[in-house]
Structures are given as C-alpha cells and as structure tokens.
Design a protein around this motif. Structure first.
Motif, PDB file in Angstrom:
ATOM      1  N   ARG A   1       0.827  -1.229   0.000  1.00  0.00           N
ATOM      2  CA  ARG A   1       0.000   0.000   0.000  1.00  0.00           C
ATOM      3  C   ARG A   1       0.848   1.259   0.000  1.00  0.00           C
ATOM      4  O   ARG A   1       0.526   2.234  -0.689  1.00  0.00           O
ATOM      5  CB  ARG A   1      -0.930   0.009   1.217  1.00  0.00           C
ATOM      6  CG  ARG A   1      -2.076  -0.980   1.181  1.00  0.00           C
ATOM      7  CD  ARG A   1      -3.074  -0.677   2.297  1.00  0.00           C
ATOM      8  NE  ARG A   1      -2.414  -0.634   3.606  1.00  0.00           N
ATOM      9  CZ  ARG A   1      -2.298  -1.679   4.421  1.00  0.00           C
ATOM     10  NH1 ARG A   1      -2.782  -2.860   4.034  1.00  0.00           N
ATOM     11  NH2 ARG A   1      -1.707  -1.568   5.586  1.00  0.00           N
ATOM     12  N   GLN A   2       1.930   1.290   0.761  1.00  0.00           N
ATOM     13  CA  GLN A   2       2.640   2.540   1.024  1.00  0.00           C
ATOM     14  C   GLN A   2       3.850   2.797   0.117  1.00  0.00           C
ATOM     15  O   GLN A   2       4.201   3.952  -0.125  1.00  0.00           O
ATOM     16  CB  GLN A   2       3.115   2.547   2.491  1.00  0.00           C
ATOM     17  CG  GLN A   2       1.979   2.443   3.506  1.00  0.00           C
ATOM     18  CD  GLN A   2       2.495   2.303   4.927  1.00  0.00           C
ATOM     19  OE1 GLN A   2       3.548   2.839   5.274  1.00  0.00           O
ATOM     20  NE2 GLN A   2       1.769   1.563   5.758  1.00  0.00           N
ATOM     21  N   ALA A   3       4.469   1.758  -0.363  1.00  0.00           N
ATOM     22  CA  ALA A   3       5.687   1.948  -1.165  1.00  0.00           C
ATOM     23  C   ALA A   3       5.330   2.496  -2.548  1.00  0.00           C
ATOM     24  O   ALA A   3       4.441   1.983  -3.216  1.00  0.00           O
ATOM     25  CB  ALA A   3       6.452   0.642  -1.291  1.00  0.00           C
ATOM     26  N   THR A   4       6.048   3.533  -2.970  1.00  0.00           N
ATOM     27  CA  THR A   4       5.765   4.161  -4.271  1.00  0.00           C
ATOM     28  C   THR A   4       6.655   3.640  -5.385  1.00  0.00           C
ATOM     29  O   THR A   4       6.344   3.824  -6.563  1.00  0.00           O
ATOM     30  CB  THR A   4       5.954   5.691  -4.159  1.00  0.00           C
ATOM     31  OG1 THR A   4       7.312   5.968  -3.765  1.00  0.00           O
ATOM     32  CG2 THR A   4       4.999   6.279  -3.144  1.00  0.00           C
ATOM     33  N   LEU A   5       7.778   3.013  -5.026  1.00  0.00           N
ATOM     34  CA  LEU A   5       8.720   2.532  -6.036  1.00  0.00           C
ATOM     35  C   LEU A   5       8.596   1.037  -6.272  1.00  0.00           C
ATOM     36  O   LEU A   5       9.369   0.459  -7.042  1.00  0.00           O
ATOM     37  CB  LEU A   5      10.157   2.857  -5.605  1.00  0.00           C
ATOM     38  CG  LEU A   5      10.474   4.339  -5.393  1.00  0.00           C
ATOM     39  CD1 LEU A   5      11.874   4.512  -4.822  1.00  0.00           C
ATOM     40  CD2 LEU A   5      10.340   5.108  -6.697  1.00  0.00           C
ATOM     41  N   ILE A   6       7.598   0.423  -5.636  1.00  0.00           N
ATOM     42  CA  ILE A   6       7.451  -1.025  -5.685  1.00  0.00           C
ATOM     43  C   ILE A   6       6.348  -1.405  -6.668  1.00  0.00           C
ATOM     44  O   ILE A   6       5.289  -0.788  -6.712  1.00  0.00           O
ATOM     45  CB  ILE A   6       7.123  -1.577  -4.282  1.00  0.00           C
ATOM     46  CG1 ILE A   6       8.259  -1.229  -3.307  1.00  0.00           C
ATOM     47  CG2 ILE A   6       6.904  -3.078  -4.346  1.00  0.00           C
ATOM     48  CD1 ILE A   6       9.607  -1.722  -3.737  1.00  0.00           C
ATOM     49  N   GLU A   7       6.612  -2.444  -7.433  1.00  0.00           N
ATOM     50  CA  GLU A   7       5.646  -2.923  -8.422  1.00  0.00           C
ATOM     51  C   GLU A   7       4.847  -4.110  -7.908  1.00  0.00           C
ATOM     52  O   GLU A   7       3.631  -4.181  -8.083  1.00  0.00           O
ATOM     53  CB  GLU A   7       6.395  -3.319  -9.698  1.00  0.00           C
ATOM     54  CG  GLU A   7       5.515  -3.699 -10.868  1.00  0.00           C
ATOM     55  CD  GLU A   7       6.343  -3.958 -12.103  1.00  0.00           C
ATOM     56  OE1 GLU A   7       6.056  -3.334 -13.136  1.00  0.00           O
ATOM     57  OE2 GLU A   7       7.291  -4.774 -12.042  1.00  0.00           O
ATOM     58  N   LEU A   8       5.521  -5.069  -7.277  1.00  0.00           N
ATOM     59  CA  LEU A   8       4.875  -6.276  -6.771  1.00  0.00           C
ATOM     60  C   LEU A   8       5.407  -6.607  -5.384  1.00  0.00           C
ATOM     61  O   LEU A   8       6.580  -6.378  -5.081  1.00  0.00           O
ATOM     62  CB  LEU A   8       5.148  -7.474  -7.698  1.00  0.00           C
ATOM     63  CG  LEU A   8       4.553  -7.427  -9.109  1.00  0.00           C
ATOM     64  CD1 LEU A   8       5.133  -8.563  -9.947  1.00  0.00           C
ATOM     65  CD2 LEU A   8       3.036  -7.529  -9.051  1.00  0.00           C
TER      66      LEU A   8
ATOM     67  N   ALA B   1       7.398 -16.382   6.408  1.00  0.00           N
ATOM     68  CA  ALA B   1       8.780 -16.834   6.312  1.00  0.00           C
ATOM     69  C   ALA B   1       9.681 -15.751   5.720  1.00  0.00           C
ATOM     70  O   ALA B   1      10.796 -15.543   6.164  1.00  0.00           O
ATOM     71  CB  ALA B   1       8.849 -18.103   5.455  1.00  0.00           C
ATOM     72  N   TYR B   2       9.191 -15.072   4.698  1.00  0.00           N
ATOM     73  CA  TYR B   2       9.977 -14.055   4.010  1.00  0.00           C
ATOM     74  C   TYR B   2       9.043 -13.220   3.149  1.00  0.00           C
ATOM     75  O   TYR B   2       7.833 -13.492   3.069  1.00  0.00           O
ATOM     76  CB  TYR B   2      11.065 -14.697   3.135  1.00  0.00           C
ATOM     77  CG  TYR B   2      10.537 -15.601   2.052  1.00  0.00           C
ATOM     78  CD1 TYR B   2      10.216 -15.092   0.784  1.00  0.00           C
ATOM     79  CD2 TYR B   2      10.341 -16.955   2.277  1.00  0.00           C
ATOM     80  CE1 TYR B   2       9.710 -15.915  -0.208  1.00  0.00           C
ATOM     81  CE2 TYR B   2       9.835 -17.781   1.284  1.00  0.00           C
ATOM     82  CZ  TYR B   2       9.525 -17.262   0.049  1.00  0.00           C
ATOM     83  OH  TYR B   2       9.016 -18.069  -0.926  1.00  0.00           O
ATOM     84  N   MET B   3       9.589 -12.230   2.516  1.00  0.00           N
ATOM     85  CA  MET B   3       8.810 -11.362   1.643  1.00  0.00           C
ATOM     86  C   MET B   3       9.638 -11.049   0.396  1.00  0.00           C
ATOM     87  O   MET B   3      10.828 -10.762   0.498  1.00  0.00           O
ATOM     88  CB  MET B   3       8.462 -10.054   2.382  1.00  0.00           C
ATOM     89  CG  MET B   3       7.537  -9.119   1.629  1.00  0.00           C
ATOM     90  SD  MET B   3       7.462  -7.491   2.447  1.00  0.00           S
ATOM     91  CE  MET B   3       7.139  -7.963   4.141  1.00  0.00           C
ATOM     92  N   ASN B   4       9.027 -11.156  -0.768  1.00  0.00           N
ATOM     93  CA  ASN B   4       9.670 -10.762  -2.015  1.00  0.00           C
ATOM     94  C   ASN B   4       9.073  -9.446  -2.493  1.00  0.00           C
ATOM     95  O   ASN B   4       7.853  -9.271  -2.488  1.00  0.00           O
ATOM     96  CB  ASN B   4       9.468 -11.819  -3.109  1.00  0.00           C
ATOM     97  CG  ASN B   4      10.482 -12.936  -2.997  1.00  0.00           C
ATOM     98  OD1 ASN B   4      11.638 -12.696  -2.666  1.00  0.00           O
ATOM     99  ND2 ASN B   4      10.072 -14.164  -3.260  1.00  0.00           N
ATOM    100  N   VAL B   5       9.933  -8.535  -2.914  1.00  0.00           N
ATOM    101  CA  VAL B   5       9.500  -7.222  -3.390  1.00  0.00           C
ATOM    102  C   VAL B   5      10.162  -6.955  -4.736  1.00  0.00           C
ATOM    103  O   VAL B   5      11.366  -7.197  -4.891  1.00  0.00           O
ATOM    104  CB  VAL B   5       9.891  -6.109  -2.390  1.00  0.00           C
ATOM    105  CG1 VAL B   5       9.446  -4.748  -2.907  1.00  0.00           C
ATOM    106  CG2 VAL B   5       9.263  -6.381  -1.031  1.00  0.00           C
ATOM    107  N   GLN B   6       9.405  -6.478  -5.688  1.00  0.00           N
ATOM    108  CA  GLN B   6       9.949  -6.178  -7.014  1.00  0.00           C
ATOM    109  C   GLN B   6       9.792  -4.690  -7.305  1.00  0.00           C
ATOM    110  O   GLN B   6       8.693  -4.147  -7.237  1.00  0.00           O
ATOM    111  CB  GLN B   6       9.208  -6.986  -8.082  1.00  0.00           C
ATOM    112  CG  GLN B   6       9.756  -6.784  -9.492  1.00  0.00           C
ATOM    113  CD  GLN B   6       9.188  -7.783 -10.470  1.00  0.00           C
ATOM    114  OE1 GLN B   6       9.411  -8.985 -10.350  1.00  0.00           O
ATOM    115  NE2 GLN B   6       8.433  -7.300 -11.440  1.00  0.00           N
ATOM    116  N   VAL B   7      10.911  -4.029  -7.641  1.00  0.00           N
ATOM    117  CA  VAL B   7      10.868  -2.590  -7.904  1.00  0.00           C
ATOM    118  C   VAL B   7      10.436  -2.346  -9.346  1.00  0.00           C
ATOM    119  O   VAL B   7      10.570  -3.199 -10.216  1.00  0.00           O
ATOM    120  CB  VAL B   7      12.250  -1.938  -7.654  1.00  0.00           C
ATOM    121  CG1 VAL B   7      12.676  -2.114  -6.217  1.00  0.00           C
ATOM    122  CG2 VAL B   7      13.296  -2.515  -8.592  1.00  0.00           C
TER     123      VAL B   7
END
Length: 406
Positions: A99-106, A228-234
C-alpha cells in the motif's frame, strides 16, 4: 611522397618474402603468440559463458529487480525488549509495503510451509518469478480475498499425485479439508552444465494455496500471521537503493522502530559477483599476457639471430640506397605479420577449444567481437614492441662495417 610509399611497400614485400623463405623460424615465432591468444580467448569465453548462465538463471526466476526480505536471526539473549516484543515479518507487513511503497511494483508475502509440500502464496508470485500455469490458472486476488479452498500444483507434485489423470478440477485433501485444483504450473528446468542436476527442481515440487487460506483456515492462532519471508519487485532497477530505503522505513515503523529483518537485493548480488569476477579476469589476463610476453621474447631473439645472419645483406641494401626506415620497416613487418597471423590462429584455436569444453560440460560459451579484437590487438602490440629493438639495430647499422662483417 609516392616514392616514399613505394619504397616502404617494397620493404613490406621483402619482409613477407623473408618469412616465407625461413618458414621453420617463422613457425617458432608463431607458437608463443598462438598459445597466448588462445588461452586468453578460451578463458574469457568460458568465464563470460558462466556469467551469461547466471543471468539466465536469474531471468528464469524473475530477473534482478527483486528484493528478498527475511527475518533476522538474532540470539534471544542479546535481544532488546523492543526486539523481543516484535513478531517479525507478518502478512500485514507485506500488505503495508504494497500500500505505502511508491517505487514497488509487486509484493509477495508467503506463509510458512505448513508441511514440506504446502506453501502459502499470493497472486504476485506468478509474475515476480516468471512462473506461470501450464494448465488452468494461478491464484487470483479473489482467492486471497475469500481465503478460497483452491490449490495450484507444481509439475512434479501433479505427476506424483494424479499420474496420467487430468488434475485441474479434481479435489485434493489437505489436512482433511477438500481443496479444488485450479492449475498446474509449467515445468521449470535449468542446468548450469551437464554435471549439475536441475537447479529449479524445487519449483516443481510446490503445492500453492492462497496465503490467506493458510493463515485463516490452516492456523490455529494469530501467530500464524508471521511469514517466512517477503519478495519485493521494484518498478525500475535504477531505483533499487531508494526502494530498499523505502521498504526499510515502512517495516521499521510497523515493528516499532526495530529492524529485525534483513533485505537482500539481486542487483547488489550481481554487482558483488561482478567484482569477484573482475579478480579472476585480471588473474587470467595476467597469465595470458605472460604467455604473450614469452612469445614476444622468442620473436625478439629470433629476429636478433636473423639480423646477425643477414648483416652483409643489410649492409648491401643500405649501400645501394635503402634508408634506415626501409630496413626498420622490413624487420618490423616480419614481427607484426608473424604476431598478427599468430593472433588470428590463436583466436581460432581458442574458439575451437571453448567449443569442445562447452560440448563436454554442456555449458554455453560467449565469444564476443570485443574478445577477438582484444586478442588481435594484444598480439600486434607484442609484435611491434619486441620487434622494435632488432629493427632499430638493423636500421642503425653502418654499411661499411656491415660489408666487412664475416
């Protein structure tokens, strides 16, 4: 000017003719250059091929725009009160980043594996890993919103459970609860070389359920919200550092100012691998250069021996009007032509060697134009450098002393 060019061209012809007249000597001059260039081309071909394989592996699992966020392993005895009160990464954290990240795609925040086989996943997993359903579909936002009792199987799990029967539409019992199979994933395969097993076989063993289903239907308490973890794609690779800072700030706020997590991004790993690879590049370049230098020393010694044999010939030419530049050109041409031919032969030998090794270990090689040009350039530089001293010595020869030479 025309007379000068013709005279220089005659010197070039004389140098080539002399090489042809002394073929055994010319072959000896070639050997060191051929081996030096071949070693450089073969080594860098294999190294660049390995790098290309790593890039292909990353492409098979979603590219380099990904960040991996995991819980930090800290000994309980050294934790502060705030760290002890933090639950670690949760599914709510993943939603907050989304919700909050502006540079994140997924954003993909999977649940812990309930057993070895079952994993909670979100709809973002499919595009983030480039891992698509071969039959049916993957999980959807609606599945997550409804905590739906649906399951998607990896190719290997589908074969183990259903054999030759169609899987999509069938019912699979998980912990005594029926789940409808909505999709079967494509089979993932990647081999670094023939000696390795499938590096992506773990992806074929997945059994995916919506992460909300795992949290709401399979868990018995709130603690199961821990992931367990989180994946983030910019969105853009150039914003990777800013995106890391953004995700860090969001998670620190959610964890009461505690940074009980680590963030690892693939771009940084690639950069680190390139830095490590540069060490090997320099090492192998030095080894190849030493081989070329040895070849150059051989060329210089043979040219000096040739000069001693041809002192009277050089003196006669100078007495008949040949300039020092003509004489120097003749010797330099012999050195440069030998090294150029050696460079071409070395490139061909290196390319052939890498092809053989590639076929043996089933790993691709990369032979770029830059590599070929570098090999030829090095060989020419060696020819000019080591041929210069014998050429100057011949050019400065006194014709009267040369004619008296026995």
């Amino acid at each position: 000017m025309t007379k000068y060019l013709l005279s220089l061209w005659e010197s070039v012809i004389d140098g080539v003719v002399d090489m042809n007249a002394h073929r055994a000597r010319s072959v000896l001059q070639l050997v060191g250059i051929v081996l030096g260039v071949a070693s450089v081309v073969a080594t860098f071909g294999l190294i660049d091929g390995g790098r290309q394989q790593v890039m292909n592996f990353f492409d098979q699992t979603g590219g380099v725009r990904k960040m991996f966020v995991r819980n930090k392993e800290v000994q309980e005895a050294v934790q502060s009160a705030a760290e002890k009160s933090s639950k670690g990464l949760t599914y709510d954290d993943a939603m907050a980043v989304s919700r909050q990240a502006t540079l994140i795609e997924l954003v993909h925040g999977p649940g812990y594996e309930k057993t070895i086989e079952v994993s909670g996943a979100t709809f973002a997993y499919e595009p983030m890993y480039g891992f698509h359903a071969a039959v049916g579909r993957f999980l959807t936002p609606e599945d997550l919103a409804q905590s739906a009792k649906v399951v998607v199987l990896g190719a290997q799990r589908r074969q183990e459970i259903f054999g030759a029967r169609p899987a999509v539409g069938q019912t699979l019992s998980i912990a005594g609860t029926p789940y409808r199979v909505v999709g079967v994933m494509e089979k993932k395969e990647f081999y670094f070389n023939s000696a390795n097993d499938n590096s992506l076989s773990w992806m074929n063993r997945f059994v995916f359920v919506p992460v909300t289903t795992m949290l709401n239907r399979m868990s018995g308490d709130r603690r199961a919200q821990k992931i367990a973890y989180m994946n983030v794609q910019v969105r853009d690779l150039k914003d990777m550092d800013k995106a890391m800072d953004e995700v860090t700030a969001i998670l620190r706020r959610a964890h009461g100012g505690v940074q009980d997590f680590d963030i690892i991004n693939r771009a940084a790993r690639m950069k680190q691998m390139e830095q490590q690879g540069a060490i090997y590049d320099i090492t192998f370049m030095v080894c190849g250069t030493i081989s070329l230098l040895v070849g150059g020393i051989v060329i210089m010694n043979i040219l000096l021996a040739s000069f001693n044999e041809r002192v009277r010939e050089v003196g006669t030419r100078k007495a008949l009007g040949a300039t020092g530049l003509n004489i120097m050109a003749q010797f330099l041409v012999e050195s440069v032509v030998v090294t150029l031919i050696g460079g071409i032969a070395g490139v061909m030998l290196g390319a052939g060697f890498t092809r053989i090794i590639s076929d043996l270990i089933q790993q691709p090689v990369v032979l770029s134009p830059r590599m070929v040009v570098s090999g030829l350039s090095f060989s020419i530089v060696v020819g000019v450098f080591f041929g210069f001293y014998p050429a100057v010595k011949a050019a400065r020869l006194n014709p009267i002393q040369a004619l008296r030479y026995e």
